[in-house]
Structures are given as C-alpha cells and as structure tokens.
Design an enzyme around this catalytic site. Structure first.
Site, mmCIF file in Angstrom:
data_model
loop_
_atom_site.group_PDB
_atom_site.id
_atom_site.type_symbol
_atom_site.label_atom_id
_atom_site.label_comp_id
_atom_site.label_asym_id
_atom_site.label_seq_id
_atom_site.Cartn_x
_atom_site.Cartn_y
_atom_site.Cartn_z
ATOM 1 N N ASP A 177 66.717 69.842 44.579
ATOM 2 C CA ASP A 177 66.081 70.813 43.400
ATOM 3 C C ASP A 177 66.948 71.849 43.685
ATOM 4 O O ASP A 177 67.216 72.352 45.655
ATOM 5 C CB ASP A 177 64.947 71.679 44.341
ATOM 6 C CG ASP A 177 64.405 72.230 42.600
ATOM 7 O OD1 ASP A 177 65.739 73.418 42.618
ATOM 8 O OD2 ASP A 177 63.281 72.904 42.202
ATOM 9 N N TRP A 196 57.618 74.628 45.103
ATOM 10 C CA TRP A 196 58.262 72.919 44.210
ATOM 11 C C TRP A 196 58.111 71.900 44.560
ATOM 12 O O TRP A 196 57.992 71.496 44.000
ATOM 13 C CB TRP A 196 59.693 74.218 44.220
ATOM 14 C CG TRP A 196 59.200 76.006 43.347
ATOM 15 C CD1 TRP A 196 59.945 76.841 44.255
ATOM 16 C CD2 TRP A 196 58.790 75.925 42.378
ATOM 17 N NE1 TRP A 196 59.931 78.005 43.313
ATOM 18 C CE2 TRP A 196 59.564 77.641 42.110
ATOM 19 C CE3 TRP A 196 58.285 75.920 41.283
ATOM 20 C CZ2 TRP A 196 58.444 78.577 41.374
ATOM 21 C CZ3 TRP A 196 57.781 76.512 40.310
ATOM 22 C CH2 TRP A 196 58.467 77.432 40.165
ATOM 23 N N LYS A 239 68.306 81.314 38.040
ATOM 24 C CA LYS A 239 68.528 82.275 39.334
ATOM 25 C C LYS A 239 70.203 82.595 39.795
ATOM 26 O O LYS A 239 70.278 83.544 40.422
ATOM 27 C CB LYS A 239 68.229 81.389 40.523
ATOM 28 C CG LYS A 239 66.767 80.383 40.473
ATOM 29 C CD LYS A 239 65.778 81.240 40.250
ATOM 30 C CE LYS A 239 64.252 81.058 39.834
ATOM 31 N NZ LYS A 239 63.787 79.864 40.283
HETATM 32 C C1 LIG Z 1 62.120 78.493 40.281
HETATM 33 C C2 LIG Z 1 61.995 77.492 39.898
HETATM 34 C C3 LIG Z 1 61.868 76.317 39.566
HETATM 35 C C4 LIG Z 1 61.449 76.538 38.832
HETATM 36 O O1 LIG Z 1 62.141 77.060 37.757
HETATM 37 P P1 LIG Z 1 62.007 76.945 36.303
HETATM 38 O O2 LIG Z 1 62.857 76.933 36.082
HETATM 39 O O3 LIG Z 1 61.115 77.891 36.185
HETATM 40 O O4 LIG Z 1 60.739 75.522 35.899
HETATM 41 C C5 LIG Z 1 61.950 75.483 40.696
HETATM 42 N N1 LIG Z 1 62.183 75.294 41.986
HETATM 43 C C6 LIG Z 1 62.919 76.344 42.617
HETATM 44 C C7 LIG Z 1 63.426 75.790 43.599
HETATM 45 C C8 LIG Z 1 63.270 77.224 41.972
HETATM 46 O O5 LIG Z 1 64.157 78.132 42.159
#
Ligand SMILES: *Cc1c(COP(=O)(O)O)cnc(C)c1O
Length: 359
Positions: A171, A101, A195
């Site tokens: 993030d 990511w 999540k």
């Molecule tokens: C799942 C995830 C993403 C991507 O998320 P999307 O909503 O599918 O774009 C980005 N960063 C982290 C840490 C993630 O767990």
C-alpha cells in the site's frame, strides 16, 4: 482570500501550477470546445488523456512492461478486498501489522483466507517499523502484504522485506511518487490518489501480469482486475476528471521538478529540516524513532494536550492549516507531500520556534 499552507493528510495540497493549468482548461480543453468533465470517456480526445496519464506514470516510475497499470475507483480501501479476491490461491498470506490501514487490510483478507501476522508494532502505538524475522515468513504464502508508509503514525519501511518468490504487495497510498522505487521488487502496488497523485476518486493499481487469472469465481465483475485489464480501465466510466488532474501532476513531476530523483531530494530536504528542528526543540517532540521516520507524514507532540490544541489553533490563524494529529494518536501531524513547497515547511518551523519562545 489567500491560499494557506495545507498540511492535510488527505485529500491534500496539489501543486499550484497544476491547479492553474486546470483553471485555464476548465471551460475548454484544447480545441474540444468543452471541459474535461463534460467529455465522453469513449471520445478520441479523452482517450489521449487516459493514455497519456498511463504512459507518463510508466515513464516517471519506470514501470516494467510486464506490469499492468489500472485506473480504478473505490479508494485504497477497496483494494483491501480486491487483492485477496484476485491474488489468493492457496488461502494463506503473510502481513506486517504497522497501523490502522494494515489492520483494515488484514480484516478484509481474513474473510477469504488465513493471515499470518509476521510482526506488529501495536505494542507502542505503531510508532516504529518492527524488525522482521524471516524464519516467521511462510514460503508458501500467496503474497506478503505491507503498508509501506503509515500515514497516521508517520512511519515508513526504509528496507523492503526479502520475500523470495512470494510476491510483495504494498500500500503506497501516502508515499507513491515521493521517490524512485524499483517496481520489479513488487507483485502489486496500489495507492489512493488523494495523497500524492491528484484528487480523491481515483485509485491506481500496478500489478505484475503473471499474478492475474486466479480470481475467485464469486468475485463481482467490477472487483476483478481482469475486467479492467481487458478493457483498458474503461469497462465502465472511469473517474475521468481525477485521471486528467493526475496526468497534470505527472507532467509537473516530470517537467517542472525533473523526475523522481529530484522529487526525493526536495522531500528529503523538507523532512530533514522539520525533524532536525523537532530533535533540537525543548517543547516539540517527534513521536517516531529516527530509523522508522516517514518523509511524508510527521507527527509530533508537546506532551501537553492543552498546549497542542493552542498550537493547532494559532497555527491555523497564521495560515498553517490541518496540523491536528489523527484522533488515534493526538498531538499534531504535518503532512509534507510532494506539493508542499519548501517555504511551507520553513514557515511552519519559524512559527513553531516563535510559539516555543512565547509559551
Ligand atoms: C488514506 C489511506 C488509505 C485509505 O484510502 P481511501 O482511498 O480513503 O480508501 C489506505 N492506506 C493508506 C496508507 C492511506 O494513507
């Protein structure tokens, strides 16, 4: 059909109380005579839902008044571009490379400026959080970017980088609401909701006001934070139902759990049980070094691919599903987000102990 224990990394398990409440309100929300899905986002009744979600998020996360809360779409992945488009001024940023990511965020930022990789853990398949040497930080950087909890590899920053006046961007997709955080330490945080906050389709951005207003001229209207700030996340139709479920999740954290301190206690208890078992097992092994371990995503292996596959298959038959590891790591991964009950982790450990005995 019974509900299973779902260890998926995302979209992931939601609190049963939230799903039941949504079920009760499915056909008719309050005295509106309709489902939340059928409402105009401009109606009074929907306004109370989105405003309620924002004020609950502010309360639960203790968000200071000089931060804006945005309910957006496009997933966390859209933020990889939106952040540089809105926050890059001089065109140089610092970034810690801790997984896929962060790598994707780096690739998007590189389209608009220069990315200085301060540290990386790629040498050991991102199985640890690298030590940071602050002499490598650029004091003139527009911002300093991290992926705080690395969903795929199961690592987490347990200490934030000291970036001085350079805004820290994080993030938090897979760890938001898992414990209290000090929002004032960040310039911007963001998370895809699927999540730990609700269903897919909603992305939450929390941004310090003074960072806004430097957007690149060619930025599409929908990609400007100011567009959404000025319109209360209602420039266009927001993901109305996902925001409603997110509000129910926040109510569950506040009222049923008792807030983020309590949430953290429960999450630490679940993670400790699982890591303690892994550290004492002669068959299963955690892949992450103890000082970098995530509270939310726990990857582990047996060291034998066939045995891993057998485990995943038999666990699923026993109602413990989605334990297969990410394709880039292999083995297994148990995601134990807020909504995974303690009994789910207990059942998983009991199943692993049995499997170890029989194989
Ligand atoms: C799942 C995830 C993403 C991507 O998320 P999307 O909503 O599918 O774009 C980005 N960063 C982290 C840490 C993630 O767990």
């Amino acid at each position: 059909m019974n509900r299973v224990y779902n260890f998926s990394a995302g979209p992931s398990v939601l609190p049963e109380a939230v799903l039941k409440r949504a079920q009760e309100e499915m056909l008719c929300y309050g005295d509106s005579g309709m489902s939340v899905m059928e409402m105009s986002h401009r109606s009074k009744v929907y306004e109370s839902i989105i405003n309620g979600a924002e004020s609950l998020l502010r309360e639960v996360m203790n968000i200071p008044d000089n931060y804006k809360v945005l309910f957006l779409q496009g997933g966390a992945s859209s933020q990889f571009a939106m952040i540089p488009l809105n926050l890059m001024r001089k065109g140089k940023i610092d970034l810690v490379l801790t997984g896929q990511w962060a790598k994707k965020a780096k690739a998007e930022a590189s389209r608009y400026g220069e990315v200085n990789v301060v540290a990386s853990s790629e040498d050991k398949t991102f199985s640890y959080i690298p030590e940071l040497d602050s002499s490598k930080f650029n004091p003139d950087a527009d911002y300093f970017y991290i992926c705080e909890n690395n969903t795929i590899y199961g690592t987490k920053f347990h200490k934030l980088p000291e970036t001085g006046n350079v805004p820290l961007i994080s993030d938090l997709s897979s760890c938001i609401l898992s414990e209290p955080i000090d929002v004032s330490k960040y310039g911007l945080i963001f998370a895809g909701a699927q999540k730990n906050m609700g269903p897919a389709g909603l992305t939450v951005v929390i941004v310090r006001e003074d960072l806004l207003g430097y957007c690149k001229d060619f930025t599409p209207t929908m990609f400007k934070y100011s567009t959404h700030v000025e319109n209360g996340s209602m420039f266009n139709t927001p993901p109305t139902y996902a925001i409603y479920i997110c509000k129910l999740v926040l109510e569950w954290i506040k009222n049923d759990i008792g807030g983020l301190e309590k949430m953290k206690e429960i999450n630490e208890k679940k993670a400790k049980m699982l890591y303690d078992f892994l550290d004492s097992s002669s068959m299963f092994k955690a892949t992450v070094s103890p000082e970098s371990r995530s509270l939310m995503n726990v990857p582990f292996v047996t060291g034998n691919e066939e045995l891993d596959a057998k485990f995943v298959k038999e666990a699923a038959a026993a109602g413990l599903v989605n334990l297969k590891g990410h394709r880039s790591v292999g083995g297994m991964r148990a995601s134990i987000y807020n909504a995974m009950p303690v009994e789910g982790v207990e059942k998983l450990i009991a199943f692993m102990a049995d499997f170890e005995k029989n194989n």
